[in-house]
Motif scaffolding. Structure first.
Motif, mmCIF file in Angstrom:
data_model
loop_
_atom_site.group_PDB
_atom_site.id
_atom_site.type_symbol
_atom_site.label_atom_id
_atom_site.label_comp_id
_atom_site.label_asym_id
_atom_site.label_seq_id
_atom_site.Cartn_x
_atom_site.Cartn_y
_atom_site.Cartn_z
ATOM 1 N N PHE A 155 -9.873 0.167 -0.042
ATOM 2 C CA PHE A 155 -9.795 -0.578 -1.305
ATOM 3 C C PHE A 155 -10.492 -1.920 -1.195
ATOM 4 C CE2 PHE A 155 -6.045 2.191 -2.210
ATOM 5 C CZ PHE A 155 -6.509 2.693 -3.411
ATOM 6 N N THR A 203 0.862 -1.185 0.000
ATOM 7 C CA THR A 203 0.000 0.000 0.000
ATOM 8 C C THR A 203 0.897 1.233 0.000
ATOM 9 O OG1 THR A 203 -0.092 0.035 2.414
ATOM 10 C CG2 THR A 203 -1.861 -1.111 1.282
ATOM 11 N N GLU A 262 -4.645 -8.554 -7.363
ATOM 12 C CA GLU A 262 -5.662 -7.529 -7.107
ATOM 13 C C GLU A 262 -4.958 -6.195 -7.019
ATOM 14 O OE1 GLU A 262 -8.330 -8.276 -3.755
ATOM 15 O OE2 GLU A 262 -8.774 -6.126 -3.666
ATOM 16 N N GLU A 321 -1.996 -6.549 -4.493
ATOM 17 C CA GLU A 321 -1.700 -7.875 -3.945
ATOM 18 C C GLU A 321 -0.934 -8.658 -4.997
ATOM 19 O OE1 GLU A 321 -4.685 -10.352 -2.265
ATOM 20 O OE2 GLU A 321 -5.626 -8.717 -1.156
ATOM 21 N N ARG A 362 -3.144 0.083 -3.689
ATOM 22 C CA ARG A 362 -2.983 -1.151 -2.922
ATOM 23 C C ARG A 362 -2.873 -2.281 -3.939
ATOM 24 N NH1 ARG A 362 -5.888 -5.606 -1.555
ATOM 25 N NH2 ARG A 362 -5.467 -6.547 0.476
ATOM 26 N N GLU A 404 -6.722 -6.666 6.337
ATOM 27 C CA GLU A 404 -6.261 -6.968 4.984
ATOM 28 C C GLU A 404 -5.524 -5.774 4.370
ATOM 29 O OE1 GLU A 404 -9.661 -8.358 2.799
ATOM 30 O OE2 GLU A 404 -9.621 -10.346 3.753
ATOM 31 N N ASP A 405 -5.175 -4.821 5.187
ATOM 32 C CA ASP A 405 -4.448 -3.621 4.711
ATOM 33 C C ASP A 405 -5.188 -2.931 3.567
ATOM 34 O OD1 ASP A 405 -2.176 -3.552 6.414
ATOM 35 O OD2 ASP A 405 -1.354 -5.278 5.356
ATOM 36 N N ARG A 406 -6.500 -2.831 3.709
ATOM 37 C CA ARG A 406 -7.300 -2.179 2.674
ATOM 38 C C ARG A 406 -7.584 -0.711 2.975
ATOM 39 N NH1 ARG A 406 -9.188 -5.495 -1.010
ATOM 40 N NH2 ARG A 406 -8.992 -7.712 -0.579
ATOM 41 N N ALA A 444 -11.360 -5.195 6.738
ATOM 42 C CA ALA A 444 -10.695 -4.262 5.821
ATOM 43 C C ALA A 444 -9.350 -3.819 6.404
ATOM 44 C CB ALA A 444 -11.585 -3.062 5.545
#
Lengths: 288, 288, 288, 288
Positions: free
Chosen positions: B288, B8, B34, B51, B49, B275-277, B272
């Protein structure tokens, strides 16, 4: 739909209220087609709304009103009403430059969904004249001062009041009118003036609510339909709803998404009001 | 699920950022599974962000972090992170007497939906010990003063901090903890402490929000999951939702209906976060 | 909360029903604290539910039932009931391997939100024994055949029936039980067995609804709480809700998001059922 | 808003796609203002949509398309597009007698929210001519046979096709057109024809969905915006939503409540389509 008489009443709660009203109606053969009852335990207040088939009673609305007065009196109610659904509801709309709520209401009238007598649209800006007149509805432009000339503001409101009163409306709808209604006009229109505010009140009262919402980073934006009272955006709430937004929505996207909610919330609130479904008690509403 | 590396980053917007990051990854064979990008036009800030499949890169998370630091530096980012999904997230819960959020989170862990390392539950009241321990999770009771003894309050928070820090948690969840976190603890837990507030903020901040909501007569009640900051109930909002209420709902019904929203909003917000969103920028979040 | 008597009744519509019931109650001093009325214009059927303060009547529930029988008879009702809220509702849960609904209900009972007498959990799989027993609720494992051995299936259901009947439950909740209830058991449990189906019925009846939903590309997934009838997933619907999904949601994400809706829909449906708020007429429900 | 170029692409997933596209754009100074990426793990397909500031590139849309063709080719895409937001989207509406969707879209165009070139409204009934023309939009009445005269039906559709094609529209919107589009016309309009169906598909496909919903006793009614394909009401879904109903709602109330959802779902779906946010893959959509 066959005509119906609608009785609404609020009174102190005690035993036997339902029986008293129902027996009164049954005595005359009244056929109840819809009935709502509610007791507020905090205030000890009782509320009811009943729809009776007009053709089931041997008299008209005036006599029903006269006869019911005695029942209401017995129950200690100072806050009751009897109306006739065959009397078409008269509505006046107040608008400014933003047309989405007006377009929506005109469309609902045109498609027959909202069966009201839309008497007039009053605009503090001339922009929405053409579409209003295309729907066969009279449009009055009442110019308001752009600055803070109190005399001019008062004069403009004076003209609006005169226009409104000429129609004796059941509902005066502020469909994004964008002017603060003076206290004495609020008084005069009490219980008949509905505003649509573009936020989920009490959040973001006052100006530019979507921009306030954006700045705060909320994940939902909403709209509120409420009765107009002297305290700004603080009147009894009739209906509210929200829609989801996220970080991809700029303030202008919030405006766009919020408008869909404003339209629906106003349409629902207006319908409830015109069908005599809304009873106000202190600052809260019962919506049957 | 195979392990992934999550990158991120926030930085000033300019051309070529996506290319710079994507090329860096492509150079090493990184397979992006993602990717989210967002530019905030108001602040001119860029957020992303990504993945990446861990097995697509020829090195581990430490080397990725080291190599990516140069990219981030080039882009002027002071606000980036690289994490590994194979590292189980450590979570500590702070509770009081009301158990609905705790029950809900324990259930999600037990059913495998929330795959975290729930290290401990800290209660300022012993009531929720039994259910916590039945799930095999350690429970610590830290008594708080019932009055306003500042020294005792500070002492209790001191103990809570020590317990929390011992677990080095990714998330410290205030699941109806009902104590105001002191500013220096907010500072220490910044970006890791999540609170669930039982109203749709900014409406009804502070105490007894459902009773405030009842008094105002709103037609929806909600909940808000936000990061804890020194200003009470004013931290960046991660997630919100609402549910409908009406005049038949007493304040206690609003409490009951609201709890279902609290549980869901907290669960979504926590997921969220873990999941480091969630990227925070000023007082707003990008999720995200 | 002080005890209340709940009267529910369905009968052919005609004038004077409300008056008849209300007068009967008023005659004995009955204080109605909540009343719902509904007329279905299509079928000409009238429905009511009334809550009366038990301490306002000079007799108990048995005598009220006896006396009310004459009123119900007069109104031509074959479908009425009088219950006492002070009789705690007995509930039996049927589960399989998926625990989210069980966890949720146990949590609601533990936190006092759902004040029922949870008599037993019956599992066709032993997995949920530990958590059930941790909540102090007896767990019975009744193994079912993995294949299509009809005799074994019948035998297993025979055992489940026996266990269920031993508790004379007000509600038999199929909380993701995952077996098709045989017609004769449906008959025996008629009006008492509630199922939670993990789709917005009538879409995606039968097996693996989330995977069906994913394949069709819908933008919302939902859940349905309905009475169990011999026709699979076709019983009268008590409650439904949905949640938004999008292309980023794999079928497993739909499962996860849908579970939150299942839990809420089941909890709402069960509460309505246990409070005698649900009246069934043909394949539809009136939920007061 | 300054002009932007929108690139959409679907191709088999592999490493380096993001880098390839982003590098291509960066090489020419392209400033990406919005970017969406999605990989469908089930089909192994990759999707992207990117918005680039037109003034950041040294060439126009035609040359961008030409140059990007090589990139798309390299990535094995047979399903990509480059468009220019400065080209106003041409839209043709197909209607019948029910005006709510038409009123809504006309209102959105009039208020500037939907900035499209509304070329024509084609009605199989003349009822909506006046309102259409009041908005300055041409109206064509194409009479359809009331019975099952296939030749007359074919002839009418032939005329509709000719009218539609004359406008080379980006979107052909069936706003409650109420005729089944023949397969060859579906073919011709593939990817451009949007229908609004008044149910939450796949429930209640076909005729009179609200009456089907009423008969089944569902607690929510909805609407679906989908691409028109030869199989009735089975095309890829772009957008859906629902609204709550209960036992007090007759089928006509469901119609009224559902219309508000139809309007919103159609408006959202149309906006997504016109902004090139919808990518179709098999029977599902990715909506960026």
């Amino acid at each position: 739909m066959p005509s119906r008489f609608v009785i609404t009443l609020g009174c102190p709660d005690r035993t036997g209220i339902v029986a008293r009203i129902a027996s009164f109606l049954a005595e005359w053969g009244g056929w109840i087609v819809e009935a709502g009852y509610h007791t507020d335990p905090e205030t000890g207040w009782f509320f009811t709304r009943q729809e009776v088939r007009a053709d089931s009673l041997p008299f008209g609305v005036a006599e029903l009103r006269e006869r019911f007065a005695r029942v209401a009196d017995e129950l200690g109610s100072t806050n009751w009403r009897v109306s006739d659904t065959s009397e078409r509801r008269r509505v006046v709309l107040l608008v400014s430059k933003e047309g989405h709520c007006l377009h929506d209401l005109l469309g609902r009238v045109a498609s027959g969904e909202l069966d009201v007598d839309l008497r007039a649209v009053i605009g503090n800006h001339p922009r929405l004249r053409a579409i209003t007149e295309a729907h066969g509805v009279p449009f009055h432009h009442v110019p308001f001062p752009s600055g803070t000339d109190q005399d001019a503001e008062d004069g403009a409101f004076h003209e609006v009041r005169a226009l409104v009163e000429g129609h004796d409306p059941h509902a005066i709808v502020l469909a994004r009118f964008m002017r603060i209604v003076p206290p004495e006009v609020c008084e005069e229109w009490a219980g008949r003036a509905l505003n649509i505010h573009h936020s989920f009140l009490p959040s973001f009262a006052g100006a530019r609510p979507y921009h306030q919402a954006y700045a705060r980073g909320v994940k939902l934006v909403g709209a509120t339909c409420h009765y107009v009272t002297p305290e700004l955006d603080a009147g009894p709430i009739i209906e509210q709803d929200v829609t989801r937004v996220d970080h991809t929505d700029a303030a202008t996207d919030m405006v766009r998404k919020g408008r869909d909610i404003e339209k629906i919330v106003l349409a629902r609130g207006l319908r409830a009001h015109l069908e005599d479904r809304v009873l106000v008690h202190d600052k809260r509403t019962v919506v049957f």
